[in-house]
Design a protein around this motif. Sequence first.
Motif, PDB file in Angstrom:
ATOM      1  N   LEU A   1      53.515  47.306  24.050  1.00 15.01           N
ATOM      2  CA  LEU A   1      54.901  46.840  24.162  1.00 15.01           C
ATOM      3  C   LEU A   1      55.287  46.026  22.933  1.00 15.01           C
ATOM      4  N   LEU A   2      56.480  46.287  22.420  1.00 12.62           N
ATOM      5  CA  LEU A   2      56.966  45.524  21.271  1.00 12.62           C
ATOM      6  C   LEU A   2      57.393  44.117  21.678  1.00 12.62           C
ATOM      7  N   PHE A   3      57.743  43.939  22.949  1.00  9.77           N
ATOM      8  CA  PHE A   3      58.147  42.622  23.452  1.00  9.77           C
ATOM      9  C   PHE A   3      57.384  42.338  24.735  1.00  9.77           C
ATOM     10  N   ASN A   4      56.676  41.210  24.758  1.00  7.83           N
ATOM     11  CA  ASN A   4      55.869  40.877  25.937  1.00  7.83           C
ATOM     12  C   ASN A   4      56.227  39.525  26.542  1.00  7.83           C
ATOM     13  N   GLY A   5      57.270  38.872  26.035  1.00  7.61           N
ATOM     14  CA  GLY A   5      57.694  37.593  26.589  1.00  7.61           C
ATOM     15  C   GLY A   5      56.800  36.424  26.222  1.00  7.61           C
ATOM     16  N   HIS A   6      55.963  36.590  25.182  1.00  6.93           N
ATOM     17  CA  HIS A   6      55.075  35.521  24.722  1.00  6.93           C
ATOM     18  C   HIS A   6      55.230  35.349  23.217  1.00  6.93           C
ATOM     19  N   PRO A   7      55.111  34.112  22.737  1.00 11.25           N
ATOM     20  CA  PRO A   7      55.162  33.901  21.290  1.00 11.25           C
ATOM     21  C   PRO A   7      53.977  34.578  20.596  1.00 11.25           C
ATOM     22  N   LEU A   8      54.228  35.060  19.404  1.00 10.47           N
ATOM     23  CA  LEU A   8      53.227  35.700  18.568  1.00 10.47           C
ATOM     24  C   LEU A   8      52.507  34.629  17.759  1.00 10.47           C
ATOM     25  N   GLU A   9      51.171  34.722  17.670  1.00 12.55           N
ATOM     26  CA  GLU A   9      50.414  33.823  16.802  1.00 12.55           C
ATOM     27  C   GLU A   9      50.583  34.309  15.369  1.00 12.55           C
ATOM     28  N   LEU A  10      51.172  33.477  14.536  1.00 10.11           N
ATOM     29  CA  LEU A  10      51.410  33.838  13.142  1.00 10.11           C
ATOM     30  C   LEU A  10      50.336  33.241  12.245  1.00 10.11           C
ATOM     31  N   ASN A  11      50.018  33.962  11.177  1.00  8.67           N
ATOM     32  CA  ASN A  11      49.056  33.487  10.190  1.00  8.67           C
ATOM     33  C   ASN A  11      49.418  34.103   8.844  1.00  8.67           C
ATOM     34  N   SER A  12      48.623  33.819   7.834  1.00  8.48           N
ATOM     35  CA  SER A  12      48.954  34.289   6.490  1.00  8.48           C
ATOM     36  C   SER A  12      48.940  35.814   6.388  1.00  8.48           C
ATOM     37  N   SER A  13      48.224  36.500   7.275  1.00 12.98           N
ATOM     38  CA  SER A  13      48.171  37.960   7.178  1.00 12.98           C
ATOM     39  C   SER A  13      49.366  38.659   7.838  1.00 12.98           C
ATOM     40  N   ASN A  14      50.020  38.042   8.804  1.00 13.03           N
ATOM     41  CA  ASN A  14      51.139  38.730   9.467  1.00 13.03           C
ATOM     42  C   ASN A  14      52.490  38.029   9.275  1.00 13.03           C
ATOM     43  N   PHE A  15      52.502  36.814   8.762  1.00 17.47           N
ATOM     44  CA  PHE A  15      53.731  36.027   8.655  1.00 17.47           C
ATOM     45  C   PHE A  15      54.801  36.717   7.812  1.00 17.47           C
ATOM     46  N   GLU A  16      54.439  37.122   6.607  1.00 20.96           N
ATOM     47  CA  GLU A  16      55.428  37.666   5.668  1.00 20.96           C
ATOM     48  C   GLU A  16      56.117  38.908   6.227  1.00 20.96           C
ATOM     49  N   LYS A  17      55.346  39.787   6.830  1.00 19.08           N
ATOM     50  CA  LYS A  17      55.930  41.022   7.375  1.00 19.08           C
ATOM     51  C   LYS A  17      56.834  40.709   8.560  1.00 19.08           C
ATOM     52  N   GLN A  18      56.427  39.781   9.424  1.00 23.00           N
ATOM     53  CA  GLN A  18      57.263  39.416  10.571  1.00 23.00           C
ATOM     54  C   GLN A  18      58.584  38.799  10.097  1.00 23.00           C
ATOM     55  N   VAL A  19      58.533  37.984   9.061  1.00 18.66           N
ATOM     56  CA  VAL A  19      59.746  37.330   8.545  1.00 18.66           C
ATOM     57  C   VAL A  19      60.652  38.312   7.821  1.00 18.66           C
ATOM     58  N   SER A  20      60.081  39.156   6.993  1.00 21.83           N
ATOM     59  CA  SER A  20      60.916  39.961   6.104  1.00 21.83           C
ATOM     60  C   SER A  20      61.266  41.353   6.629  1.00 21.83           C
ATOM     61  N   ARG A  21      60.496  41.924   7.540  1.00 13.81           N
ATOM     62  CA  ARG A  21      60.732  43.308   7.975  1.00 13.81           C
ATOM     63  C   ARG A  21      61.435  43.440   9.320  1.00 13.81           C
ATOM     64  N   ASN A  22      61.477  42.381  10.124  1.00 11.92           N
ATOM     65  CA  ASN A  22      62.172  42.440  11.413  1.00 11.92           C
ATOM     66  C   ASN A  22      63.675  42.341  11.200  1.00 11.92           C
ATOM     67  N   ASP A  23      64.424  43.224  11.843  1.00 13.95           N
ATOM     68  CA  ASP A  23      65.881  43.101  11.817  1.00 13.95           C
ATOM     69  C   ASP A  23      66.380  42.137  12.882  1.00 13.95           C
ATOM     70  N   ILE A  24      65.516  41.757  13.811  1.00 15.09           N
ATOM     71  CA  ILE A  24      65.878  40.729  14.783  1.00 15.09           C
ATOM     72  C   ILE A  24      65.416  39.383  14.231  1.00 15.09           C
ATOM     73  N   PRO A  25      66.081  38.304  14.602  1.00 16.25           N
ATOM     74  CA  PRO A  25      65.676  36.985  14.109  1.00 16.25           C
ATOM     75  C   PRO A  25      64.270  36.631  14.587  1.00 16.25           C
ATOM     76  N   LEU A  26      63.602  35.786  13.815  1.00 13.42           N
ATOM     77  CA  LEU A  26      62.280  35.269  14.146  1.00 13.42           C
ATOM     78  C   LEU A  26      62.377  33.754  14.226  1.00 13.42           C
ATOM     79  N   LEU A  27      62.026  33.202  15.386  1.00 13.89           N
ATOM     80  CA  LEU A  27      61.986  31.754  15.580  1.00 13.89           C
ATOM     81  C   LEU A  27      60.533  31.318  15.479  1.00 13.89           C
ATOM     82  N   VAL A  28      60.234  30.462  14.504  1.00 16.00           N
ATOM     83  CA  VAL A  28      58.861  30.018  14.276  1.00 16.00           C
ATOM     84  C   VAL A  28      58.717  28.549  14.656  1.00 16.00           C
ATOM     85  N   ASP A  29      57.696  28.276  15.460  1.00 14.96           N
ATOM     86  CA  ASP A  29      57.297  26.916  15.819  1.00 14.96           C
ATOM     87  C   ASP A  29      56.149  26.525  14.902  1.00 14.96           C
TER      88      ASP A  29
END
Length: 146
Positions: free
Chosen positions: A35-63
């Motif tokens: 599932l692309l959406f599971n209702g839980h925050p994604l754990e971000l790190n240096s390997s996935n952060f850039e792609k999540q920020v720059s390639r998603n057309d939906i907004p990304l809220l980072v804590d």
Amino acid sequence: MSELLHVVCPYCSATNRLPSNRLRQGPKCGQCHTLLFNGHPLELNSSNFEKQVSRNDIPLLVDFWAEWCGPCKMMAPAFEQAAKLLEPDVRLGKLNTEAESALSARYNIRSIPTLIVFKNGRELTRQSGAMNAGDIVRWVKGSMHF
């Protein structure tokens, strides 16, 4: 006619293209079939952060948080609840500032928790300090105008 959106998979980081009207229909990743959406925050790190920020057309809220931070720990359940309320319109992610000090320095994180909304690779807005789920949702919706 619905617009095609790029949505990055939270598991394999594949970029999926799907019509905006399918966001609420439980879409799955074309590569790993989760599932692309599971209702839980994604754990971000240096390997996935850039792609999540720059390639998603939906907004990304980072804590931006840390394990030793009392207010961060108090806000964690509220952030989890906000994910259930905001997805699929907004992807939520958590970035541990201790483990990812270069990313926290890049975004000039001076106090935690700090929440930042990104859209199309750019920072839209930020807010420091713990919030409850309702305040997080109101703040995001107010800053996104939806």
